[in-house]
Design a protein around this motif. Sequence first.
Motif, PDB file in Angstrom:
ATOM      1  N   UNK A   1       0.834  -1.203   0.000  1.00 38.28           N
ATOM      2  CA  UNK A   1       0.000   0.000   0.000  1.00 38.28           C
ATOM      3  C   UNK A   1       0.865   1.248   0.000  1.00 38.28           C
ATOM      4  N   UNK A   2       0.341   2.283  -0.609  1.00 33.81           N
ATOM      5  CA  UNK A   2       1.023   3.571  -0.663  1.00 33.81           C
ATOM      6  C   UNK A   2       0.670   4.348   0.605  1.00 33.81           C
TER       7      UNK A   2
ATOM      8  N   UNK B   1      -4.343   6.243   7.434  1.00 34.62           N
ATOM      9  CA  UNK B   1      -3.820   5.458   8.552  1.00 34.62           C
ATOM     10  C   UNK B   1      -2.543   6.045   9.150  1.00 34.62           C
ATOM     11  N   UNK B   2      -1.850   6.909   8.413  1.00 30.59           N
ATOM     12  CA  UNK B   2      -0.584   7.457   8.920  1.00 30.59           C
ATOM     13  C   UNK B   2      -0.613   8.972   9.018  1.00 30.59           C
TER      14      UNK B   2
ATOM     15  N   UNK C   1       4.945   8.116  16.771  1.00 29.25           N
ATOM     16  CA  UNK C   1       3.780   7.458  17.397  1.00 29.25           C
ATOM     17  C   UNK C   1       3.466   6.133  16.722  1.00 29.25           C
ATOM     18  N   UNK C   2       4.476   5.334  16.540  1.00 30.59           N
ATOM     19  CA  UNK C   2       4.318   4.070  15.820  1.00 30.59           C
ATOM     20  C   UNK C   2       3.405   3.107  16.550  1.00 30.59           C
ATOM     21  N   UNK C   3       2.661   2.344  15.769  1.00 30.88           N
ATOM     22  CA  UNK C   3       1.702   1.373  16.283  1.00 30.88           C
ATOM     23  C   UNK C   3       2.080  -0.023  15.777  1.00 30.88           C
ATOM     24  N   UNK C   4       1.647  -1.060  16.464  1.00 27.80           N
ATOM     25  CA  UNK C   4       1.946  -2.409  15.971  1.00 27.80           C
ATOM     26  C   UNK C   4       1.461  -2.633  14.538  1.00 27.80           C
TER      27      UNK C   4
END
Length: 114
Positions: free
Chosen positions: A46-47, A62-63, A84-87
């Motif tokens: 995905x882009x 999503x980002x 703020x990275x997520x799994x």
Amino acid sequence: QVQLVESGGGLVQPGGSLRLSCAASLRFFSGKVMGWYRQAPGKQRELVATISSRGNTDYADSVNGRFTISRNNGRKTVFLQMNSLKPEDTAVYYCNVLYENVAWGQGTQVTVSS
């Protein structure tokens, strides 16, 4: 031969940050629209972010608000600052040129886990 070399991935805890780099051996780099993509296990690529030749940026929902794409035309490099990275951000991240048929690089693995 065009080469795209991604780097900067790694293992980070949720809430952490990483900065990815993509060195591109492209002619007329400054005029190209560049993008960061990602592919999680079992999912399609995905882009997630794009940057135009003028520096205009766009992000996947999503980002948006957490990732920032930038470029250094003199160094022919594209960056992706990820905060703020997520799994669910865990994936192999790639850069590429939009609207052109350029071979993919090897990508860089980002793993977000406690």
